[in-house]
Scaffold this active site. Structure first.
Site, mmCIF file in Angstrom:
data_model
loop_
_atom_site.group_PDB
_atom_site.id
_atom_site.type_symbol
_atom_site.label_atom_id
_atom_site.label_comp_id
_atom_site.label_asym_id
_atom_site.label_seq_id
_atom_site.Cartn_x
_atom_site.Cartn_y
_atom_site.Cartn_z
ATOM 1 N N ASP A 69 0.828 -1.202 0.000
ATOM 2 C CA ASP A 69 0.000 0.000 0.000
ATOM 3 C C ASP A 69 0.862 1.252 0.000
ATOM 4 O O ASP A 69 2.020 1.232 0.441
ATOM 5 C CB ASP A 69 -0.970 0.017 1.190
ATOM 6 N N GLU A 134 0.258 -0.951 6.040
ATOM 7 C CA GLU A 134 1.306 -0.243 6.776
ATOM 8 C C GLU A 134 1.067 1.253 6.806
ATOM 9 O O GLU A 134 1.362 1.916 7.807
ATOM 10 C CB GLU A 134 2.666 -0.544 6.144
#
Length: 377
Positions: A69, A134
């Site tokens: 991500d 994250e």
């Protein structure tokens, strides 16, 4: 100007995986890992995509950890090129996630492909722990995967997190630890009223100010050889109705500790409570612990990383615990040796994020060299 690492990084960047979306990055990785002989566990939790891949069943277990991500792009019109259409300009690969951390993931993969091709019967096992959480709330990502592994007593011995650790040139800094992060939202109550009648009010701003000054001036610890002293910072203060003639009934203060291994979250909370009580305030606090500090002071992983960087680049690397938090904070408490090694971090989260094309291949070579030192000697 092309290489396997560069082409893979471009493929990853072209997938708009704004947290918690993965946009197919992990399935593409899984296909390549399966071809290398990895066993795959897809571990989705809520809206977050995760996987655990392992090659081998014996110890020691070496792991690459990272995230697919990326943070939002911000105003697209401010980018020189569309953020999810990777371009090469002046020797740099540009696009969202180039440095944080799709460049590292590409380097993971190509290092693995070369290493396994050269050492199909390597010692121990190799794993990847990949999440799409994250950059988000970090609730359903790495921490959930670690819980899953801990439940069956599957332990990582050595872990490289691909966060962009470097400052001026790739490999000049290894993060061998991180400070803990403890946030508080302090509420101090008073009595609201008209400013012209001070005997009928209690001003929580006035009452809180001496306590805040004491908290800001306090030395919490002296740090140590690896960590600077613990830092207390006030990030926001809110009070009042917007009118100049009204004493507010409450003040709200946001603050954060970045703390070393010389302090604990519980110890910091207790000291804050003592100071607030000494000032006779009507108060409450909501605490959020984002992560405890961790440190890999020495050992096989740090040594292998230092030696690999020296062998590939010719220069000595520096150990550091600076910066924010990373998913290493979830892995280190299991007993793993953890370091962060990745590209230069000058443009992460910025408009026109970029990474040196040359650095991608250098980083891949570093990762391969580290595995060779740990899993073939």
């Amino acid at each position: 100007m092309t290489s396997a690492t560069l082409e893979l990084a471009k493929d990853l960047i072209s997938r708009p995986s704004v947290t918690p979306e993965d946009a197919g990055c992990q399935e593409m990785m899984i296909e390549r890992l399966t071809a290398m002989g990895f066993t795959i566990e897809r571990l989705p939790f809520e809206e977050v995509t995760n996987f655990w891949a392992r090659r081998g069943t014996e110890g020691p277990l070496f792991c690459f950890a990272g995230h697919t991500d990326v943070v939002p792009t911000g105003p697209v019109e401010r980018w020189s090129h569309p953020p999810f259409e990777p371009v090469i300009q002046d020797g740099y690969l540009c696009g969202r996630g180039a440095a944080d951390m799709k460049g590292s993931i590409a380097a993971f993969m190509t290092a693995l492909e070369r290493f396994i091709d050269h050492h199909p019967d390597h010692n121990g096992s190799i794993a990847l722990l990949i999440t799409s959480d994250e950059e988000g709330p970090f609730i359903n990502g790495t921490t959930r995967v670690i819980d899953h592994l801990e439940a069956r007593n599957e332990k990582i011995d050595w872990c490289i997190v691909g966060e962009p650790s470097s400052t001026a040139k790739v490999g000049d800094i290894i993060k061998n630890g991180r400070r803990g992060s403890l946030s508080g939202k302090l509420h101090v109550n008073g009595i609201q009223g008209h400013v012209a009648y001070p005997h009928l009010v209690r001003n929580p701003i006035h009452e809180a100010a001496p306590a805040l000054a004491e908290l800001a001036a306090k030395e919490w610890d002296k740090g140590n050889d690896f960590f600077p002293p613990t830092s207390f910072q006030i990030s926001n203060i809110h009070a009042g109705t917007g009118a100049t003639n009204v004493v507010p009934g409450q003040i709200e203060v946001d603050f954060n500790f970045r703390f070393s291994t010389e302090s604990t979250a519980e110890g910091l909370k207790a000291q804050v409570q003592t100071i607030l009580e000494q000032h006779n305030l009507d108060w409450s606090i909501e605490w959020t612990l984002s992560g405890n500090p961790f440190l890999t002071a020495e050992g096989e992983l740090v040594n292998a990383a230092q030696q690999a960087i020296k062998a590939i680049t010719g220069y000595d690397t520096e150990l550091s615990t600076s910066g924010g938090t990373s998913d290493g904070r979830f892995i280190a408490p299991t007993g793993a040796q953890v370091v962060e090694l990745g590209p230069v971090n000058a443009t992460i989260h910025k408009v026109d994020e970029r990474v040196s094309v040359k650095d991608l291949d250098t980083l891949s070579d570093m990762y391969e060299n580290i595995m060779a030192r740990l899993l073939t000697e």
